[in-house]
Structure formats: structure tokens, C-alpha cells
Design a protein around this motif. Structure first.
Motif, PDB file in Angstrom:
ATOM      1  N   ASP A 182       1.644   5.535  -0.431  1.00  0.00           N
ATOM      2  CA  ASP A 182       0.821   4.772   0.496  1.00  0.00           C
ATOM      3  C   ASP A 182       0.002   3.721  -0.247  1.00  0.00           C
ATOM      4  O   ASP A 182      -0.114   2.570   0.201  1.00  0.00           O
ATOM      5  N   GLY A 183      -0.561   4.101  -1.394  1.00  0.00           N
ATOM      6  CA  GLY A 183      -1.336   3.151  -2.186  1.00  0.00           C
ATOM      7  C   GLY A 183      -0.498   1.989  -2.690  1.00  0.00           C
ATOM      8  O   GLY A 183      -0.902   0.825  -2.586  1.00  0.00           O
ATOM      9  N   LEU A 184       0.686   2.313  -3.207  1.00  0.00           N
ATOM     10  CA  LEU A 184       1.568   1.257  -3.701  1.00  0.00           C
ATOM     11  C   LEU A 184       2.113   0.399  -2.558  1.00  0.00           C
ATOM     12  O   LEU A 184       2.390  -0.785  -2.743  1.00  0.00           O
ATOM     13  N   ALA A 185       2.249   0.997  -1.385  1.00  0.00           N
ATOM     14  CA  ALA A 185       2.687   0.221  -0.220  1.00  0.00           C
ATOM     15  C   ALA A 185       1.670  -0.853   0.128  1.00  0.00           C
ATOM     16  O   ALA A 185       2.029  -1.983   0.482  1.00  0.00           O
ATOM     17  N   HIS A 186       0.386  -0.517   0.019  1.00  0.00           N
ATOM     18  CA  HIS A 186      -0.657  -1.503   0.301  1.00  0.00           C
ATOM     19  C   HIS A 186      -0.661  -2.615  -0.750  1.00  0.00           C
ATOM     20  O   HIS A 186      -0.927  -3.784  -0.422  1.00  0.00           O
ATOM     21  N   VAL A 187      -0.375  -2.238  -1.989  1.00  0.00           N
ATOM     22  CA  VAL A 187      -0.242  -3.266  -3.027  1.00  0.00           C
ATOM     23  C   VAL A 187       0.955  -4.167  -2.712  1.00  0.00           C
ATOM     24  O   VAL A 187       0.890  -5.393  -2.886  1.00  0.00           O
ATOM     25  N   THR A 188       2.030  -3.558  -2.236  1.00  0.00           N
ATOM     26  CA  THR A 188       3.210  -4.332  -1.847  1.00  0.00           C
ATOM     27  C   THR A 188       2.875  -5.324  -0.744  1.00  0.00           C
ATOM     28  O   THR A 188       3.365  -6.455  -0.732  1.00  0.00           O
ATOM     29  N   PHE A 189       2.021  -4.894   0.182  1.00  0.00           N
ATOM     30  CA  PHE A 189       1.582  -5.787   1.262  1.00  0.00           C
ATOM     31  C   PHE A 189       0.900  -7.029   0.693  1.00  0.00           C
ATOM     32  O   PHE A 189       1.183  -8.162   1.098  1.00  0.00           O
ATOM     33  N   ILE A 249      -4.615  -4.019   0.033  1.00  0.00           N
ATOM     34  CA  ILE A 249      -4.648  -4.412   1.443  1.00  0.00           C
ATOM     35  C   ILE A 249      -5.621  -5.564   1.659  1.00  0.00           C
ATOM     36  O   ILE A 249      -5.367  -6.476   2.455  1.00  0.00           O
ATOM     37  N   ALA A 250      -6.756  -5.540   0.933  1.00  0.00           N
ATOM     38  CA  ALA A 250      -7.729  -6.630   1.062  1.00  0.00           C
ATOM     39  C   ALA A 250      -7.141  -7.949   0.564  1.00  0.00           C
ATOM     40  O   ALA A 250      -7.321  -9.001   1.196  1.00  0.00           O
ATOM     41  N   LEU A 269      -4.854 -13.342   1.629  1.00  0.00           N
ATOM     42  CA  LEU A 269      -3.754 -14.279   1.433  1.00  0.00           C
ATOM     43  C   LEU A 269      -3.082 -14.646   2.756  1.00  0.00           C
ATOM     44  O   LEU A 269      -2.682 -15.795   2.964  1.00  0.00           O
ATOM     45  N   ALA A 270      -2.976 -13.668   3.651  1.00  0.00           N
ATOM     46  CA  ALA A 270      -2.400 -13.952   4.966  1.00  0.00           C
ATOM     47  C   ALA A 270      -3.280 -14.932   5.726  1.00  0.00           C
ATOM     48  O   ALA A 270      -2.792 -15.821   6.426  1.00  0.00           O
TER      49      ALA A 270
END
Length: 274
Positions: free
Chosen positions: A43-50, A104-105, A110-111
């Protein structure tokens, strides 16, 4: 629509092959992560991926180059989680939470700079495996070989450190290196899985097949094989059901995984009381 007609579509063939490869990786690594209580690292790495995906969309990279650009960022973040836990005297879940929040931040910022959330970003957030391209499938196959080779090469060390890290360390095993191998392999898998179930649901694909297998399997190798079989079966079923019923593929895969877990849990209860 019958099975032959569904399989006649090229995008379905790519989705089923790519989904199966990624399901095996998530399920196998998930067993190690669940037993080591590191399952939330996905989950943590997924947020980094985001955050990384948002950055690549800002520069308008093509999908195949986006995957290649995200990999080094997620690998570095995985090592960062380990270093925070080891050097800063922060518990593993806190280190994951810190990196997750930063990821995530960064993605939201960036978005916003890029003009807000667009269709491409949403497809990575919630998955869109039916749109996987031939080049992305080739990358998935290449990374599949790398991750599986890594698991086979370090299997004994991973097994030892999973069940008793202190004993493994006292026996001369370099547990820091093995931990790094595990999180790096997980990071590669997370990058691949974002196309299947999406960034927001990656942890489910890492956790659910593994915990389901642990309900019924007798022995560690049996748990790994069972988890891989469950992962592939639920992904194929999820892709097929979502295509026929026009449902979100990633969410469908996760729900089917949860249903299978409930069945395995109920079966374990029946066997225990029989």
C-alpha cells in the motif's frame, strides 16, 4: 458471449496473460510479506507509484515509458522504507506510513500542477488491464522473470528470515540484504500490478491470495503454490466477469478474492470442528 469469442479478442488475450503473470508475483511475495507483517508495504509503495505516475503524466510520457520511469523511483522508495526503519529507529509500519503520505501528497500536488485528475491518472488509480498493450505485456513478462528468479535464488534465505529473523542473523545470514531483496522485488511487482487492479487496490492483490492460502495450506511451499493458484484463478475470473458484465476490472478481482477468502475461512472452520 461464449469463451471462444471472448478469447478471440487480442486485448483479452493480453489481459489474461499479463494478469496471470502479475497475480503469481503478488501471491508468492504476499506469503512472505504477510508472514513478516509487512503486507502494508504494498500500500505504501502504491502511493509512491501514484506520485511517480503523476510526475510522468506531467511530462506527458507514453504509457510504456511511464512504467520504465516509475520503476527506479519506487525501488528507491522501498529502500528508503527499510533505511527509515533501521537507522531512524522507526517501526516498520510508521516508516511505511511516512513514505506513503509523502507519495500521495506528491501525487496530488503534481496532479494539481498538471491541471487536475485526468482519465489517464484515474486508469492507474483504479486499474485498466483490458487496455494493456503488447509492449507493456513484454515489460511485464521481463519483470516476471526477474522477480521469480530472485525468489528462487534467495528462497532459503527468505524462508529463514521470514520465520525467525533473529536466529537467521545469529547464524550468519545477512538479513539486511535479504530484507532489501524482498522489498525491491515487491516494488517491481507493485509497478506491474498498478495496471491490473490499480494503485488504490494493489495491497489487496498482495494480501488476499496469501491469507486465503494460509487458511488451507499445510506447509510453506504448499502455501506459496496455493496462493499463486488462487491469485491466477481470481484474476482470470475477475477479468472475465468484468468483461461480460461491464464492471470495473480491478474492483471485480478484489471482490472475488475476498469471496474466495471467506470460503476458505469457512472451510477451515468446518474442518477444525469435524
Amino acid at each position: 458471449m461464449d469463451l471462444n469469442e471472448m478469447l478471440s479478442y487480442g486485448f483479452m488475450q493480453r489481459a489474461l496473460i499479463g494478469g496471470s503473470l502479475i497475480a503469481i508475483l503478488c501471491s508468492v511475495l504476499g506469503v512472505f510479506l504477510v508472514l513478516r507483517r509487512l503486507s502494508l508495504i504494498g500500500d505504501g509503495l502504491a502511493h509512491v507509484t501514484f506520485g511517480s505516475v503523476a510526475l510522468t503524466l506531467l511530462f506527458r510520457l507514453q504509457s510504456v515509458y511511464m512504467t520504465l520511469a516509475v520503476i527506479p523511483v519506487v525501488l528507491a522508495s522501498a529502500l528508503g522504507i527499510l533505511k527509515l526503519a533501521q537507522k531512524a529507529r522507526i517501526y516498520g509500519d510508521a516508516a511505511i506510513g511516512m513514505v506513503s503520505a509523502i507519495g500521495i501528497a506528491t501525487g496530488v500536488l503534481l496532479a494539481s500542477v498538471a491541471g487536475g485528475f485526468n482519465v489517464d491518472l484515474f486508469s492507474y488509480l483504479f486499474g485498466n488491464i483490458l487496455s494493456i498493450s503488447s509492449s507493456e505485456l513484454a515489460i511485464a513478462a521481463g519483470l516476471f522473470v526477474i522477480v521469480i528468479a530472485g525468489v528462487i535464488m534467495f528462497y532459503n534465505e527468505l524462508f529463514a528470515s521470514t520465520f525467525d529473523e533473529e536466529l537467521a542473523k545469529s547464524s550468519g545470514l545477512d538479513t539486511d540484504r535479504i530484507n532489501a531483496v524482498l522489498v525491491l522485488l515487491t516494488a517491481l511487482t507493485v509497478v506491474l500490478a498498478m495496471k491490473v487492479v490499480g494503485i488504490m487496490l494493489i495491497s489487496a492483490l498482495l494480501i488476499l491470495p496469501a491469507v486465503t492460502a494460509l487458511q488451507v495450506a499445510k506447509g510453506f511451499k504448499a502455501a506459496i503454490i496455493s496462493a499463486a493458484a488462487i491469485g491466477v484463478g481470481t484474476v482470470i475470473c475477475g477479468i472475465s466477469v468484468s468483461f461480460v458484465l461491464n464492471l470495473p476490472t480491478g474492483a471485480t478481482i478484489v471482490i472475488i478474492n475476498f469471496v474466495v477468502f471467506l470460503l476458505a475461512f469457512a472451510l477451515r472452520g468446518l474442518l477444525r470442528h469435524s
